[in-house]
Design a protein around this motif. Structure first.
Motif, mmCIF file in Angstrom:
data_model
loop_
_atom_site.group_PDB
_atom_site.id
_atom_site.type_symbol
_atom_site.label_atom_id
_atom_site.label_comp_id
_atom_site.label_asym_id
_atom_site.label_seq_id
_atom_site.Cartn_x
_atom_site.Cartn_y
_atom_site.Cartn_z
ATOM 1 N N VAL A 195 0.604 -1.191 0.046
ATOM 2 C CA VAL A 195 -0.031 -0.029 0.002
ATOM 3 C C VAL A 195 0.897 1.389 0.044
ATOM 4 C CG1 VAL A 195 -1.582 1.420 1.371
ATOM 5 C CG2 VAL A 195 -1.967 -1.261 1.123
ATOM 6 N N ARG A 196 2.124 1.132 0.656
ATOM 7 C CA ARG A 196 2.885 2.448 0.848
ATOM 8 C C ARG A 196 3.727 2.567 -0.375
ATOM 9 N NH1 ARG A 196 4.004 1.451 6.810
ATOM 10 N NH2 ARG A 196 2.326 2.571 7.911
ATOM 11 N N HIS A 197 4.089 1.480 -1.250
ATOM 12 C CA HIS A 197 5.005 1.891 -2.311
ATOM 13 C C HIS A 197 3.986 2.427 -3.353
ATOM 14 C CE1 HIS A 197 7.274 0.209 -5.928
ATOM 15 N NE2 HIS A 197 6.173 0.440 -6.277
ATOM 16 N N SER A 198 4.520 3.685 -3.554
ATOM 17 C CA SER A 198 3.670 4.568 -4.387
ATOM 18 C C SER A 198 4.231 4.699 -6.126
ATOM 19 C CB SER A 198 3.336 5.812 -3.991
ATOM 20 O OG SER A 198 4.787 6.515 -3.371
ATOM 21 N N GLU A 199 5.772 4.932 -6.273
ATOM 22 C CA GLU A 199 6.221 5.032 -7.416
ATOM 23 C C GLU A 199 6.996 3.791 -8.084
ATOM 24 O OE1 GLU A 199 6.072 8.489 -8.809
ATOM 25 O OE2 GLU A 199 4.768 8.708 -6.808
ATOM 26 N N PHE A 222 -6.995 -0.134 -0.597
ATOM 27 C CA PHE A 222 -6.209 0.790 0.318
ATOM 28 C C PHE A 222 -5.104 1.748 -0.420
ATOM 29 C CE2 PHE A 222 -7.369 -0.227 4.799
ATOM 30 C CZ PHE A 222 -8.261 -1.053 4.759
ATOM 31 N N ARG A 223 -4.550 0.944 -1.491
ATOM 32 C CA ARG A 223 -3.407 1.622 -2.005
ATOM 33 C C ARG A 223 -4.178 2.975 -2.722
ATOM 34 N NH1 ARG A 223 -0.597 1.496 -6.759
ATOM 35 N NH2 ARG A 223 1.578 1.697 -6.322
ATOM 36 N N ILE A 224 -5.117 2.922 -3.262
ATOM 37 C CA ILE A 224 -5.737 4.118 -3.966
ATOM 38 C C ILE A 224 -6.011 5.112 -2.986
ATOM 39 C CG2 ILE A 224 -7.964 4.799 -4.988
ATOM 40 C CD1 ILE A 224 -8.281 1.988 -6.541
ATOM 41 N N ALA A 225 -6.555 4.726 -1.933
ATOM 42 C CA ALA A 225 -6.978 5.503 -0.742
ATOM 43 C C ALA A 225 -5.717 6.187 -0.204
ATOM 44 C CB ALA A 225 -7.752 5.004 0.338
ATOM 45 N N ARG A 263 -5.165 10.246 -0.263
ATOM 46 C CA ARG A 263 -4.973 11.037 0.970
ATOM 47 C C ARG A 263 -3.608 11.207 1.577
ATOM 48 N NH1 ARG A 263 -9.582 8.137 4.731
ATOM 49 N NH2 ARG A 263 -8.135 9.000 6.181
ATOM 50 N N VAL A 264 -2.863 10.365 1.380
ATOM 51 C CA VAL A 264 -1.619 10.693 2.026
ATOM 52 C C VAL A 264 -0.405 11.123 0.908
ATOM 53 C CG1 VAL A 264 0.434 9.531 3.281
ATOM 54 C CG2 VAL A 264 -1.871 8.800 3.736
ATOM 55 N N LYS A 265 -0.555 10.624 -0.261
ATOM 56 C CA LYS A 265 0.376 11.178 -1.248
ATOM 57 C C LYS A 265 -0.105 12.177 -1.906
ATOM 58 C CE LYS A 265 3.644 8.196 -0.544
ATOM 59 N NZ LYS A 265 5.004 8.463 -0.303
ATOM 60 N N LYS A 266 -1.568 12.637 -1.850
ATOM 61 C CA LYS A 266 -1.958 14.065 -2.400
ATOM 62 C C LYS A 266 -1.993 13.858 -3.691
ATOM 63 C CE LYS A 266 -2.540 15.647 1.746
ATOM 64 N NZ LYS A 266 -3.873 14.970 2.412
ATOM 65 N N VAL A 267 -2.261 12.704 -4.189
ATOM 66 C CA VAL A 267 -2.205 12.345 -5.806
ATOM 67 C C VAL A 267 -3.764 12.960 -6.271
ATOM 68 C CG1 VAL A 267 -2.532 10.732 -7.865
ATOM 69 C CG2 VAL A 267 -0.709 10.538 -5.927
#
Ligand code: ATP
Ligand code: MG
Length: 680
Positions: free
Chosen positions: A14-18, A37-40, A44-48
């Motif tokens: 979930v935390r892996h983003s790039e 969860f990854r979408i969320a 919400r956290v990475k502000k994508v």
């Protein structure tokens, strides 16, 4: 964001983003949960920005469930800006924006399988040289479809060998593509085929979409075919933020060109990809999971996975031998009622899974007989019924008058005096004058061939359709407008005239009403409802996903679920009955050419077993009726692969159908049982 309901591996994913990410894990290990969860987390956290999120799944139902889960995490407003859809819905969306670059109009329609086949039959008859042999139109259709799924253009599709039908397919393929284009129509395979052409031939578009879909997630990646793979490759080439999840053991669409190799070779295609494995199964009891693992181990080429469950062993599985299909159905329904009564369960806690849709009949009858509510997913082909297709043809022609397949369907339905001969003359005239049929109908000057009466009928027909085209363009009340259209056309009267008994007429009228209901549901759900938007949904439902519009809307009801193993992918149920464990069903005896693949059938069984959370009952029958005659059935070879120590084996414990006297006795004892329970 609270990630405490995830295990460490899930959290890492979930935390892996790039960068590229592969999540390869067995059934029920939380893959789909990670995607949501990854979408969320991204939003919400990475502000994508939500618009940059694209999530793809395999069926409309799975897409809807995923969207619901995302809504719970980020709220409906944010979720509305993301695209969470099937590959084909995405394709249609992109084509509706840009297909003009390929010379089609944006109002294109999408042909269903039956229409596609009819077109191919016509072309085979007219313009190819079959040297007196009888061409197999379905085979030709399959070959063309297969070519498109492999991204082979008409020009490149050379007859690789002297196979009769392949040679015909090579001749027909270009003619077929031209005809589709003239009708401003696509077939199902064109949706991805043409989207990929857009991306390949228009770098500016490709760049724009690459930026727009900066974060892409794909569920059930093991079932992607070459076209889907290529679409993803093109979209993600620049940002490389592609996260795919899947399970090679659940690849069940090889017959439709899916390549499990796509998931096994992800690391090669996307160097530097992060790979995460999930090993804990949260869905099934220990016994169910151990049985699934034991069965799938018989497959050759696969990545060995460890899969364990913290849930206890649970109930043993049961394998029941029944006399015939009636007995099988009675056994299942009786068990459902017993379990429900003993444990106070809901009907929706039960699923009956089978390999082919024809198997549902006996269960439907028995469920109806026992007054047990049920939903049937797929199978009845709601939108393939004649009266439904007739109604939809009107809507299709209004949305896209160039669609001659549908235009010819309604030209003289209901009868308005444009008989087959007149229709043929019109088609000839349209070919001669090189004008689309619709244009000709609107300005039929000089068309003496069809007579004065014919001309009057044509004028009335086109005026009616033009009027409704205007109305549909300017209204959001699609259902109401359609109801008026059908009334103006006289569809109801025609149905009543055409049916040979009142029961049939009533069912057909109900189906017509169901089309209007489907429009109403669509209208309610969509922010900007349009006729072509509705038609897209219907056509995609038809093919993408074996479930069908109107009926499916009732899924929310408390009812036993009946569906094929294919449509059960990704879902879960507390109690599962897997029926018809016999040779010819599972493994299925496939038509030659589409490749009967025993390993794939075993994966299908694995998918079925792993849908169950608490209990799993497997059944097979000693004989079944075929064309009214009983035939002996051979138990599935897979039965021997079920571990003896985990699966109780017995004869179906149900007696033959009870006599009325016995029934009364059962009812009496049932009521005295209830009285006893209530302490009376
Ligand atoms: P399939 O291979 O069948 O598609 P999956 O890997 O996508 O399965 P999910 O459907 O995401 O699995 O999850 C299976 C079940 O386990 C769901 O009910 C889900 O809510 C639950 N689950 C997943 N992860 C956890 C967790 N960390 N804690 C508790 N429950 C979990
Ligand atoms: Mg899943």
């Amino acid at each position: 964001m609270d990630l405490s309901s995830l295990n460490p591996e899930q959290r890492a994913a979930v935390r892996h983003s790039e960068g590229p990410l592969l999540l390869l894990a067995g059934a029920g290990s939380g893959k789909t949960r990670v995607i949501t969860f990854r979408i969320a987390h991204l939003v919400r956290v990475k502000k994508v920005p939500a618009e940059q999120i694209l999530a793809m799944t395999f069926t409309n139902k799975a897409a809807r469930e995923m969207k619901e889960r995302v809504v719970e995490l980020v709220g409906a407003k944010t979720a509305a800006n993301m695209i969470i859809s099937t590959f084909h819905s995405l394709g249609v969306r992109l084509l509706r924006q840009e297909i003009e670059r390929l010379g089609y109009k944006r109002t294109f329609s999408i042909l269903g399988t039956a229409d596609q086949l009819r077109l191919i039959r016509d072309l085979l008859q007219e313009r190819t040289d079959s040297g007196g042999r009888k061409p197999d139109a379905e085979r030709v259709q399959w070959l063309i479809s297969d070519a498109k799924n492999r991204l082979i253009s008409p020009a490149a599709f050379a007859a690789a060998n002297s196979d009769f039908n392949r040679t015909l397919a090579a001749q027909v393929y270009p003619l077929y593509q031209n005809a589709l284009k003239a009708y401003n129509a696509l077939d199902f395979d064109d949706i991805l085929f043409l989207t990929i052409r857009l991306l390949r031939e228009h770098p500016d578009l490709c760049a724009r979409w690459q930026e727009q879909f900066a974060y892409v997630m794909v569920d059930e990646y093991q079932d992607t075919n070459l076209a889907q793979y290529e679409l993803l490759r093109l979209l993600c080439a620049r940002r490389r933020n592609l996260c795919v999840v899947g399970d090679d053991d659940q690849s069940i669409y090889g017959w439709r060109g899916a390549e499990p190799g796509n998931i096994l070779e992800f690391e090669r295609d996307y160097p530097g990809a992060t790979v995460i494995k999930l090993e804990q199964n949260y869905r099934s009891s220990g016994n169910i999971l151990a049985t699934a693992n034991a069965v799938i181990r018989h497959n050759g080429k696969r990545r060995e996975k460890k899969l364990w469950s913290a849930a206890g062993a649970g109930e043993p599985l049961e394998l029941l031998h029944c006399d015939d299909e009636e007995h099988e159905a009675r056994t299942v329904v009786e068990r459902i009622q017993g379990l429900r009564f003993r444990h106070n369960l809901a009907f929706r806690d039960f699923a009956i899974l089978y390999r082919t849709n024809v198997q549902s009949r006996a269960f439907e009858e028995q469920l109806r007989y026992e007054n047990v509510p049920y939903v049937l997913i797929g199978g009845q082909q709601f939108f393939d019924r004649k009266e439904v297709k007739d109604a939809l043809a009107y809507l299709q022609v209004i949305a896209n008058p160039l669609d001659e397949v549908n235009l010819l369907r309604i030209l003289n339905y209901p009868k308005r005096g444009i008989g087959e001969q007149s229709a043929e003359r019109l088609i000839e005239a349209s070919a001669r004058r090189k004008r689309p049929l619709w244009e000709l109908l609107r300005r039929p000057e000089g068309l003496e061939e069809i007579g004065e009466k014919g001309l009057a009928a044509v004028a009335q027909f086109t005026t009616l359709l033009e009027t409704y085209r205007g109305r549909f363009r300017h209204t959001v009340h699609l259902a109401e407008t359609a109801r008026e259209l059908f009334a103006a056309v006289g569809l109801e009267q025609e149905i009543m005239r055409g049916a040979d008994d009142p029961g049939k007429a009533r069912r057909r009228l109900e189906n017509l009403a169901e089309v209007i209901n489907a429009l109403a549901v669509y209208e309610e759900r969509e922010a900007v409802p349009t006729l072509s938007g509705f038609l897209d949904k219907v056509t995609l439902l038809d093919r993408d996903d074996p479930s069908h519009g109107g009926k499916e809307e009732k899924l929310g009801r408390d009812a036993v679920v009946l569906m094929s193993l294919h449509s059960s992918k990704g879902l879960e149920f507390p109690h599962v009955f897997l029926v018809g464990l016999e040779e010819e069903f599972l493994p299925h005896r496939k038509s030659e050419g589409e490749g009967a693949d025993v390993d794939e059938e075993r994966r299908l069984l694995y998918v079925g077993i792993t849908r169950a959370r608490l209990t799993l009952t497997l059944l097979h029958a000693g004989q079944r009726r075929k064309f009214g005659k009983p035939q002996l059935r051979v138990p599935s070879r897979f039965i021997e692969e079920l571990p003896v120590e985990l699966v109780l084996r017995s004869d179906g414990a149900v007696r033959p159908a009870p006599t009325p006297a016995e029934e009364q006795a059962t009812a009496n004892s049932f009521f005295s049982g209830i009285k006893a329970l209530l302490g009376d």
